[in-house]
Design a protein around this motif. Structure first.
Motif, PDB file in Angstrom:
ATOM      1  N   ARG A   1      14.717   0.104   6.116  1.00 12.93           N
ATOM      2  CA  ARG A   1      15.030  -0.994   5.595  1.00 12.93           C
ATOM      3  C   ARG A   1      13.590  -1.682   5.186  1.00 12.93           C
ATOM      4  O   ARG A   1      12.560  -1.403   5.583  1.00 12.93           O
ATOM      5  N   ALA A   2      13.873  -2.746   4.266  1.00 11.68           N
ATOM      6  CA  ALA A   2      12.450  -3.324   3.624  1.00 11.68           C
ATOM      7  C   ALA A   2      11.571  -3.830   4.580  1.00 11.68           C
ATOM      8  O   ALA A   2      10.371  -3.679   4.903  1.00 11.68           O
TER       9      ALA A   2
ATOM     10  N   LEU B   1      -0.702  -0.052  11.437  1.00 11.40           N
ATOM     11  CA  LEU B   1      -0.486  -1.420  12.028  1.00 11.40           C
ATOM     12  C   LEU B   1      -0.603  -2.454  11.252  1.00 11.40           C
ATOM     13  O   LEU B   1      -0.308  -3.733  11.457  1.00 11.40           O
ATOM     14  N   LEU B   2      -1.234  -2.136  10.052  1.00  7.40           N
ATOM     15  CA  LEU B   2      -1.973  -3.410   9.243  1.00  7.40           C
ATOM     16  C   LEU B   2      -0.896  -3.610   8.027  1.00  7.40           C
ATOM     17  O   LEU B   2      -1.078  -4.378   7.296  1.00  7.40           O
ATOM     18  N   VAL B   3      -0.379  -2.215   7.556  1.00  9.95           N
ATOM     19  CA  VAL B   3       0.116  -2.174   6.228  1.00  9.95           C
ATOM     20  C   VAL B   3       1.133  -3.153   5.924  1.00  9.95           C
ATOM     21  O   VAL B   3       1.345  -3.438   4.425  1.00  9.95           O
ATOM     22  N   ASP B   4       2.000  -3.678   6.677  1.00 11.69           N
ATOM     23  CA  ASP B   4       3.075  -4.340   6.508  1.00 11.69           C
ATOM     24  C   ASP B   4       2.385  -5.882   6.409  1.00 11.69           C
ATOM     25  O   ASP B   4       3.133  -6.769   6.052  1.00 11.69           O
ATOM     26  N   LYS B   5       1.273  -6.068   6.689  1.00  9.40           N
ATOM     27  CA  LYS B   5       0.898  -7.276   6.950  1.00  9.40           C
ATOM     28  C   LYS B   5      -0.112  -7.533   5.739  1.00  9.40           C
ATOM     29  O   LYS B   5       0.149  -8.863   5.031  1.00  9.40           O
ATOM     30  N   VAL B   6      -0.961  -6.743   5.452  1.00  6.10           N
ATOM     31  CA  VAL B   6      -2.152  -7.044   4.191  1.00  6.10           C
ATOM     32  C   VAL B   6      -1.462  -6.205   2.879  1.00  6.10           C
ATOM     33  O   VAL B   6      -1.864  -6.710   1.975  1.00  6.10           O
ATOM     34  N   GLY B   7      -0.519  -5.420   3.045  1.00  2.18           N
ATOM     35  CA  GLY B   7       0.032  -4.954   1.852  1.00  2.18           C
ATOM     36  C   GLY B   7      -0.602  -3.509   1.485  1.00  2.18           C
ATOM     37  O   GLY B   7      -1.604  -2.971   2.195  1.00  2.18           O
ATOM     38  N   ARG B   8       0.144  -2.662   0.634  1.00  5.78           N
ATOM     39  CA  ARG B   8      -0.466  -1.373   0.399  1.00  5.78           C
ATOM     40  C   ARG B   8      -1.734  -1.216  -0.388  1.00  5.78           C
ATOM     41  O   ARG B   8      -2.605  -0.459  -0.202  1.00  5.78           O
ATOM     42  N   LYS B   9      -1.788  -1.965  -1.709  1.00  7.27           N
ATOM     43  CA  LYS B   9      -2.768  -1.861  -2.340  1.00  7.27           C
ATOM     44  C   LYS B   9      -4.194  -2.112  -1.648  1.00  7.27           C
ATOM     45  O   LYS B   9      -5.266  -1.530  -1.788  1.00  7.27           O
TER      46      LYS B   9
ATOM     47  N   LYS C   1       9.582  -5.608   0.224  1.00  8.93           N
ATOM     48  CA  LYS C   1      10.761  -5.249  -0.970  1.00  8.93           C
ATOM     49  C   LYS C   1      11.751  -4.300  -0.839  1.00  8.93           C
ATOM     50  O   LYS C   1      11.427  -3.176  -0.321  1.00  8.93           O
ATOM     51  N   VAL C   2      13.020  -4.792  -0.942  1.00  4.40           N
ATOM     52  CA  VAL C   2      14.079  -3.556  -0.802  1.00  4.40           C
ATOM     53  C   VAL C   2      13.736  -2.335  -1.952  1.00  4.40           C
ATOM     54  O   VAL C   2      13.202  -2.721  -3.012  1.00  4.40           O
ATOM     55  N   LEU C   3      13.729  -1.178  -1.707  1.00  3.05           N
ATOM     56  CA  LEU C   3      13.632  -0.195  -2.636  1.00  3.05           C
ATOM     57  C   LEU C   3      14.237  -0.190  -3.953  1.00  3.05           C
ATOM     58  O   LEU C   3      13.475  -0.066  -5.084  1.00  3.05           O
TER      59      LEU C   3
END
Length: 467
Positions: A158-159, A334-342, A460-462
């Motif tokens: 899920r998102a 550990l960081l990707v959902d906090k700071v974002g992918r880019k 975001k939801v896919l």
């Protein structure tokens, strides 16, 4: 162990009238908490990805002995490294195409079987030509497994928390690289190079069991209008969730969301809706392939031939680089959902470029100094590389998601074919510093490309991300 069939028809707490729309399937996936079936799927498909990483890097740990066994020239060494990438280039198109037609789980199982069979055959190869040919065939499976596996794990998530969920699965790939390096450092000097390929045959087990105990992607089934099967697949996940599931209240909203977007075909990857995303994906994956194959596979040989390090030391230094790759991947998860992918991708690639440039500046110093900068570069690369596995599937709709990932993987393989040759030519010409500068330029350009052409997908939801 119970099979998928045990879960079908037992009910999910959802009224039967709500089950048979694509919107309701998505709504049920998005309200679903972490559960035992997700863990099972992540572990088993993660095992396939683990041995993908294991088999990819095995050539690095066995290469010094293969050079001695068959008296390989620098050209032959580059060809041998690139041979696997040629097969992976075909696999990056073949298995995602099979995944779009026949399902994600089947495609992963088929690729795992091919990897296992050819790994055993490599151990019995009687000549350089036979070994190189087997590497091409094995590469077809290796090139196909990763993009399909990344697609599947994204589609059952899920998102909320998707980045961490996916990357904690994907971390098994750098662990596979580490395991191959570490095990190779112990096994190869004692039991010979063949033993590594016999160990790499373990994916054959997944070919036998995977389809029986892991559900197909509900999103893929729903997109194919196989709604009864999609309902059964979601139920298989729901039945292993702890506690009472929240009621589905937003199915109509998701149904309206998916109805707004036309079904996409492969040609849309280069169409106006997705062209910028595809260019960002191409540069992202090319960078990963260029550095991974242009540097990782050469490191033990560079340490041994340029710096005259003993075989055991050369292998141990390569293990140290793999350790930093795992640590970088874990930090990213550990960081990707906090700071974002880019931001993760851009910062990781810029630091990778800086480390490689410093290796070029300091290449005349001791092997330990060069190895330290190479290890840092691979650690930073691993952070960006692993993020590609959650980021790329998020950029495309379900109908072309596996192919989008496959095209990204194909760019990695194209880079992997040419990168070893570039390192070979510069190294034999006495220009190791030039090789490091060329390698450094690639992640620098990738960071700029992703910054300007990529989109942020965090939280975001896919289906929201469809153009």
């Amino acid at each position: 162990m119970r099979t998928i069939d045990n879960f079908i028809g037992q009910g999910s707490g959802v009224d039967s009238s709500e089950r048979h729309t694509r919107g309701s399937i998505i709504a049920r996936l998005e309200r679903m908490p972490r559960n035992a079936m997700q863990v099972r799927a992540r572990l088993l498909i993660g095992l396939a990805t683990f041995f993908d990483g294991f088999d990819v890097i095995t050539i690095a740990t066995t290469l010094p002995m293969l050079i001695q066994k068959w008296h390989l020239t620098p050209w032959a060494i580059g060809f041998l490294i690139a041979s696997g990438s040629v097969g992976q280039l075909f696999g990056a198109f073949l298995f995602p195409s099979l995944a779009e037609r026949h399902g994600r789980v089947r495609a992963i199982a088929w690729s795992s079987g091919l990897i296992g069979v050819t790994s055993i055959a490599c151990g019995f190869a009687p000549s350089f030509a036979a070994f190189a040919a087997l590497r091409v065939v094995q590469g077809i499976g290796l090139g196909g497994e990763l993009p399909v596996a990344a697609t599947y794990i994204n589609e059952i998530s899920r998102a909320h928390g998707r980045g961490r969920f996916v990357l904690l699965y994907e971390i098994v790939f750098p662990i596979g690289l580490l395991a191959s390096n570490a095990l190779g450092a112990w096994v190869v000097p004692r039991f010979g190079w063949q033993a590594m390929y016999f160990i790499g045959a373990m994916p054959l087990i997944l070919f036998v069991v995977l389809r029986r105990i892991v559900p197909e992607s509900p999103r893929w089934l729903a997109e194919r209008k196989r709604l009864d099967e999609a309902d059964a697949a979601v139920t298989a996940f729901e039945r292993t969730a702890k506690g009472v599931l929240a009621p589905v209240t937003n199915a109509e909203a998701f149904e309206a969301m998916v109805s707004r977007h036309p079904k996409r075909s492969v040609k849309d990857l280069l169409g106006p809706a997705y062209l910028k995303r595809t260019l960002a994906v191409a540069m992202l994956w090319m960078t990963c392939g260029f550095i991974q194959y242009g540097l990782s596979t050469w490191l033990p040989t560079i340490y041994r031939t340029i710096y005259h390090a003993p075989l055991q030391l050369a292998l141990n230094l390569a293990v140290a680089a793999s350790v930093l790759g795992v640590l970088g991947s874990l930090a990213c998860a550990l960081l990707v959902d906090k700071v974002g992918r880019k931001p993760i991708i851009n910062v990781s690639f810029l630091l990778c470029a800086l480390s490689l440039a410093m290796a070029g500046v300091c290449y005349t110093m001791s092997v330990y100094v060069v190895a330290a900068f190479c290890a840092l570069a691979l650690g930073f690369l691993a952070s960006g590389f692993i993020t590609a596995y959650v980021y790329t599937p998020e950029l495309y709709p379900t109908s072309i998601r596996a192919m989008g990932c496959g095209v990204g993987g194909a760019w990695l393989k194209v880079a992997a074919i040419f990168a070893p040759t570039i390192v070979s030519k510069t190294m034999t010409g006495g220009n190791l510093d030039v090789a490091f500068y060329i390698l450094a330029a690639v992640p620098f350009l990738a960071a700029i490309t992703v910054h300007f052409l990529g989109i942020e997908t965090k939280g975001k939801v896919l289906e929201q991300l469809e153009a």
